[in-house]
Every structure is written in C-alpha cells, then in structure tokens.
Scaffold this motif. Structure first.
Motif, PDB file in Angstrom:
ATOM      1  N   GLY A 241      16.952 -37.731   0.309  1.00  0.00           N
ATOM      2  CA  GLY A 241      16.009 -36.810   0.443  1.00  0.00           C
ATOM      3  C   GLY A 241      14.637 -37.207  -0.736  1.00  0.00           C
ATOM      4  O   GLY A 241      14.480 -38.297  -0.591  1.00  0.00           O
ATOM      5  N   CYS A 242      14.066 -36.272  -1.075  1.00  0.00           N
ATOM      6  CA  CYS A 242      12.750 -36.626  -1.764  1.00  0.00           C
ATOM      7  C   CYS A 242      13.075 -35.825  -3.246  1.00  0.00           C
ATOM      8  O   CYS A 242      13.718 -34.906  -3.438  1.00  0.00           O
ATOM      9  N   GLU A 249      15.271 -32.708  -3.412  1.00  0.00           N
ATOM     10  CA  GLU A 249      15.510 -31.669  -2.341  1.00  0.00           C
ATOM     11  C   GLU A 249      15.720 -32.617  -1.264  1.00  0.00           C
ATOM     12  O   GLU A 249      15.806 -33.737  -1.171  1.00  0.00           O
ATOM     13  N   ALA A 250      16.391 -31.704  -0.020  1.00  0.00           N
ATOM     14  CA  ALA A 250      16.894 -32.158   1.112  1.00  0.00           C
ATOM     15  C   ALA A 250      15.762 -33.159   1.763  1.00  0.00           C
ATOM     16  O   ALA A 250      16.240 -34.062   2.534  1.00  0.00           O
ATOM     17  N   GLY A 251      14.681 -32.758   1.859  1.00  0.00           N
ATOM     18  CA  GLY A 251      13.619 -33.715   2.417  1.00  0.00           C
ATOM     19  C   GLY A 251      12.930 -33.121   3.877  1.00  0.00           C
ATOM     20  O   GLY A 251      12.430 -34.066   4.584  1.00  0.00           O
ATOM     21  N   THR A 252      13.564 -32.055   4.277  1.00  0.00           N
ATOM     22  CA  THR A 252      13.240 -31.731   5.621  1.00  0.00           C
ATOM     23  C   THR A 252      12.549 -30.458   5.660  1.00  0.00           C
ATOM     24  O   THR A 252      12.201 -30.037   6.720  1.00  0.00           O
ATOM     25  N   ALA A 253      11.923 -29.578   4.559  1.00  0.00           N
ATOM     26  CA  ALA A 253      11.396 -28.392   4.683  1.00  0.00           C
ATOM     27  C   ALA A 253       9.891 -29.095   4.783  1.00  0.00           C
ATOM     28  O   ALA A 253       9.359 -30.047   4.184  1.00  0.00           O
ATOM     29  N   THR A 254       9.049 -28.181   5.502  1.00  0.00           N
ATOM     30  CA  THR A 254       7.744 -28.403   5.645  1.00  0.00           C
ATOM     31  C   THR A 254       6.988 -28.775   4.354  1.00  0.00           C
ATOM     32  O   THR A 254       6.276 -29.707   4.298  1.00  0.00           O
ATOM     33  N   ASP A 255       7.281 -27.846   3.541  1.00  0.00           N
ATOM     34  CA  ASP A 255       6.530 -28.030   2.002  1.00  0.00           C
ATOM     35  C   ASP A 255       7.139 -29.200   1.038  1.00  0.00           C
ATOM     36  O   ASP A 255       6.711 -29.198  -0.111  1.00  0.00           O
ATOM     37  N   LYS A 256       8.262 -29.492   1.616  1.00  0.00           N
ATOM     38  CA  LYS A 256       9.157 -30.492   0.625  1.00  0.00           C
ATOM     39  C   LYS A 256       9.791 -31.677   1.622  1.00  0.00           C
ATOM     40  O   LYS A 256      10.741 -31.671   1.775  1.00  0.00           O
ATOM     41  N   CYS A 257       8.809 -32.370   2.218  1.00  0.00           N
ATOM     42  CA  CYS A 257       9.341 -33.689   2.974  1.00  0.00           C
ATOM     43  C   CYS A 257       9.302 -34.866   2.407  1.00  0.00           C
ATOM     44  O   CYS A 257       8.287 -35.134   1.905  1.00  0.00           O
TER      45      CYS A 257
END
Length: 278
Positions: A241-242, A249-257
């Motif tokens: 993730g990131c 974070e999982a790294g797949t959300a638009t605001d946390k990619c």
C-alpha cells in the motif's frame, strides 16, 4: 474497516481482495474466494506466514503477514480465506507463501488454481524448509542445518542442547536468541520475550520486562516499522500500500493512492489496482 488482530479472527480488506483466517463453514457461501490450507513440518516451529497472490501475472493481494503479531507456534493444516473481487472466471492464480519463525523466513511454498466465479476454490500449499535435511542425516551444504534423532538443535552437524545461544528442538539448525529482543528460549525451542515470542525486528527494538518495545513505547502496530525508536510507515512495513504519514493505507482509494510504501497521493479521477492514478 476491521483489522486482522489475530490468527483466526477478522476480515482484512486489501482493495478488491480480502484475507480471512478462520474455520470453514460449509453452510455459508463466501462468494468468489480461495480457501488456502497451509501444511508444513511441525518441527519448523512457524509463528507467522506471509502470503501474496498473482492473478494473471499481476500481483493482486499481499504480501501480508498473518497473524499480524506472533502469538504462538502455528499448526500444520491451518487455513485462511482470500476473498477475490471482480475477477473473470477461469483466470489463473498463483499463491505464494513463506513460513516465518521469529521474523525470519524458514520455509517457502506455492500453489496454483483458477478462479471460479461465485465459488470458493481449495488451494493446498506445502511449505518446505529453505534448507532441506539430507536423507543420510548429514549436514545440508556443510552448514549443519539438521541432525537426526536430536531432541535439541544442530550446530555444524552436532546435536546441542537447547539454550539461549543454541535455541531449537527436533534437530533443526540452532538459533542464537537476540539479547535485545528476547529474554529466553522456551521448552519448545523458541526464542521468547517473557511469555510471548521474541520481538519482531520490524516492529520492536528491545525486550524490556518481558514486553516488546519500540524505543520507550509499545511495539509498532500493523503497517509500521520501528526506526530509531519510533514507529514509522516504511516501504518494508507497507509493501502492498502507501504511507499517509505513519499510517499504512491500502493504496486503492482515490484520495490515498499508492504502492510499495510510497507516500499516498490524491488522484483526480480514480486509483488503479496497481496504486497508480488513472
């Protein structure tokens, strides 16, 4: 989103994929999923496994270490469930597993199958030692990694009693417990901090009064590494993730990619499965 707190408990979502370590309930449908059975020689004394999966040649879940914290020696035949997202029927999946003892990789294995849309597919993975003992009872590559008929552990082909500096049972290679992260070697031949497994070098830098610590605080949680006495999100602790500050974070959300432990970014439109903005 619930966290996976212990082997055999809750659901951890990884973007479109989740991992669930639990008993099987045939009466309940799991949707499109993998039901992975992990088998290994009990003398390996595994305390954690690391799992990842490639779908059609691209990594879609993991690597993820389960259980998150070392709590006990695992039993051969334990299972975990991988919940798959929108993956077409018949797509090939390769599952990779590593067996860990005190944070070190001591066994590896892999399995393969195909997606069955709406069904749970069984996958059995056999973990083999990274050093395989020869059939004649000699040493592996001359390093004395296994001794037959030995109740303690093996040093340069010789059976040694299990102690803090030669910890192990069942004839496996002896391990010297880390004085900074362990307080003893228990009767199972496992380095321990108090009544718990030795502190992970990733999440702690010391064993104090039988408790793992990072600096002056508790051992780091999921997605963090102990760096100079402080819990931080790093590429090693958050490979799938990131990092948003010191949170993985999982790294797949638009605001946390993001991916590979890089700093999370905000996408204008969407976040792709590989952690890039689309």
């Amino acid at each position: 989103m619930p966290d996976l707190l212990r082997w055999g408990s809750k659901l951890l979502l990884l973007g479109a994929v989740g991992l669930l370590v639990a008993c099987r309930d045939p009466a309940k449908a799991s949707g499109t999923a993998l039901y992975v059975t992990v088998e290994f020689d009990p003398t390996l004394l595994l305390t954690q496994v690391r799992i990842w999966g490639d779908v059609a040649g691209q990594t879609r879940f993991g690597p993820e270490v389960l259980p998150e914290q070392q709590q006990r020696v695992l039993h051969s035949g334990e299972t975990l469930r991988v919940l798959l997202g929108d993956i077409p029927n018949g797509v090939p999946i390769q599952v990779g597993l590593e067996g860990l003892r005190d944070g070190l990789v001591v066994a590896r294995g892999e399995g393969a199958t195909e997606v069955r849309d709406g069904y749970e597919v069984d996958v059995s993975v056999r973990l083999e030692p990274t050093h395989t003992p020869p059939p004649d009872g000699g040493t592996d590559g001359g390093d004395g990694s296994f001794c037959l008929d030995c109740t303690g552990c093996c040093v340069q082909g010789q059976c040694a009693p299990s102690t803090f500096n030669t910890c192990g049972t069942g004839g496996i290679a002896c391990v010297a417990c880390d004085a900074a992260r362990a307080s003893g070697c228990d009767q199972r031949g496992v380095c321990v901090c108090g009544a718990n497994p030795a502190c992970s070098p990733l999440t702690a830098d010391r064993c104090t009064l039988g408790m793992c610590r990072c600096g002056n605080s508790a051992a780091c949680g999921r997605g963090q590494a102990c760096v100079n006495g402080t819990c931080r999100c790093t590429a090693e602790s958050c490979p799938g993730g990131c990092c948003a500050g010191n949170t993985c974070e999982a790294g797949t959300a638009t605001d946390k990619c993001g991916a590979r432990g890089d700093a999370c970014v905000k996408c204008n439109k969407r976040c792709n499965a590989d952690g890039t903005c689309g």
